[in-house]
Design an enzyme around this catalytic site. Structure first.
Site, PDB file in Angstrom:
ATOM      1  N   TYR A  15       0.932  -1.134   0.044  1.00  0.00           N
ATOM      2  CA  TYR A  15      -0.088   0.101   0.122  1.00  0.00           C
ATOM      3  C   TYR A  15       0.813   1.266   0.137  1.00  0.00           C
ATOM      4  O   TYR A  15       0.514   2.382  -0.142  1.00  0.00           O
ATOM      5  CB  TYR A  15      -0.612   0.047   1.269  1.00  0.00           C
ATOM      6  CG  TYR A  15      -1.887  -0.923   1.143  1.00  0.00           C
ATOM      7  CD1 TYR A  15      -3.117  -1.097   0.404  1.00  0.00           C
ATOM      8  CD2 TYR A  15      -1.870  -1.985   1.893  1.00  0.00           C
ATOM      9  CE1 TYR A  15      -3.980  -2.109   0.472  1.00  0.00           C
ATOM     10  CE2 TYR A  15      -2.791  -3.388   2.120  1.00  0.00           C
ATOM     11  CZ  TYR A  15      -3.990  -3.141   1.103  1.00  0.00           C
ATOM     12  OH  TYR A  15      -4.536  -4.214   1.145  1.00  0.00           O
ATOM     13  N   ASN A  68     -10.578   0.694   7.452  1.00  0.00           N
ATOM     14  CA  ASN A  68     -11.913   0.809   7.662  1.00  0.00           C
ATOM     15  C   ASN A  68     -12.113   0.437   9.038  1.00  0.00           C
ATOM     16  O   ASN A  68     -13.108   0.322   9.899  1.00  0.00           O
ATOM     17  CB  ASN A  68     -12.678  -0.063   6.920  1.00  0.00           C
ATOM     18  CG  ASN A  68     -12.432  -1.636   6.868  1.00  0.00           C
ATOM     19  OD1 ASN A  68     -11.225  -1.896   7.318  1.00  0.00           O
ATOM     20  ND2 ASN A  68     -13.198  -2.265   6.116  1.00  0.00           N
ATOM     21  N   ASP A  93      -6.886  11.159   3.059  1.00  0.00           N
ATOM     22  CA  ASP A  93      -6.909  11.474   1.545  1.00  0.00           C
ATOM     23  C   ASP A  93      -8.437  11.879   0.997  1.00  0.00           C
ATOM     24  O   ASP A  93      -9.261  11.141   1.959  1.00  0.00           O
ATOM     25  CB  ASP A  93      -6.514   9.979   0.830  1.00  0.00           C
ATOM     26  CG  ASP A  93      -7.292   8.986   1.103  1.00  0.00           C
ATOM     27  OD1 ASP A  93      -8.206   8.588   0.179  1.00  0.00           O
ATOM     28  OD2 ASP A  93      -7.471   8.612   2.019  1.00  0.00           O
ATOM     29  N   ASN A 114     -14.107   5.946   4.996  1.00  0.00           N
ATOM     30  CA  ASN A 114     -14.069   4.665   5.629  1.00  0.00           C
ATOM     31  C   ASN A 114     -13.211   4.895   6.972  1.00  0.00           C
ATOM     32  O   ASN A 114     -13.851   4.446   8.236  1.00  0.00           O
ATOM     33  CB  ASN A 114     -13.998   3.384   5.096  1.00  0.00           C
ATOM     34  CG  ASN A 114     -14.988   3.052   4.000  1.00  0.00           C
ATOM     35  OD1 ASN A 114     -16.245   3.338   4.260  1.00  0.00           O
ATOM     36  ND2 ASN A 114     -14.710   2.048   3.190  1.00  0.00           N
TER      37      ASN A 114
END
Length: 196
Positions: A15, A68, A93, A114
């Protein structure tokens, strides 16, 4: 009274550098600028760096939960450090903002993010500041693919300036308060590359 600045993102190498990890990138930039070192705090489900920014004691935090589930890490740390909600800033973001545009708000909704949703659920309130950093709206295709995707070569050239300005906004919030920080962050143009 300590300040808690939380950068949101997803942990793990796969990520790194994605749009959804812009929150991580901002707090990493701040820690590096002020010579603070991140360390894992497994009991807090986070990586944290602590120190002083001018006169303000601050903890920078990157949850090790996935996006989340961010609230599972943030809520216990906030309580453990006895941080007032007025001293909490969450950096995220935002796909609804053009790349590089900043929006600093207090007591606003999650906007469908989320990570913010999870924090609001665990804190049972939205009464905290959040700095949204625009990562560009998708033109077509799947939202998840867009936010978990990398920046283009052209976009990458703008990232250092975006991180600098987002970091400045956080520093102003720490040392001069929310109003001054909002005046700074919210005045920036949609396109940081054209200066208009």
């Amino acid at each position: 009274m300590k300040f808690l600045v939380v950068g949101l993102g997803n942990p793990g190498k796969s990520y790194e550098g994605t749009r959804h990890n812009m929150g991580f990138a901002v707090v990493q930039q701040l820690a590096q600028k002020h010579h603070l070192t991140f360390r894992k705090r497994l009991s807090w489900k986070s990586i944290v760096a602590e120190g002083m920014i001018e006169i303000s004691p601050v903890v920078f935090m990157m949850p090790l939960t996935f996006m989340n589930l961010s609230g599972e890490a943030v809520a216990p740390v906030l309580r453990s450090l006895n941080v007032d909600l007025a001293h909490l800033l969450v950096v995220v973001d935002d796909v609804a903002l053009p790349l590089g545009q900043l929006r600093l708000k207090l007591n606003s909704g999650s906007g469908g993010h989320n990570g913010l949703k999870s924090i609001e659920e665990h804190l049972q309130t939205n009464r905290f500041a959040r700095l949204r950093v625009g990562v560009g709206d998708r033109e077509e295709g799947d939202l998840a693919s867009h936010v978990l995707g990398k920046f283009s070569e052209e976009e990458e050239k703008l990232i250092p300036d975006i991180l600098d300005r987002a970091s400045q906004a956080v520093e102003i919030w720490l040392n001069k308060g929310i109003t001054s920080a909002m005046d700074f962050a919210n005045k920036f143009p949609s396109n940081p590359s054209n200066g208009v």
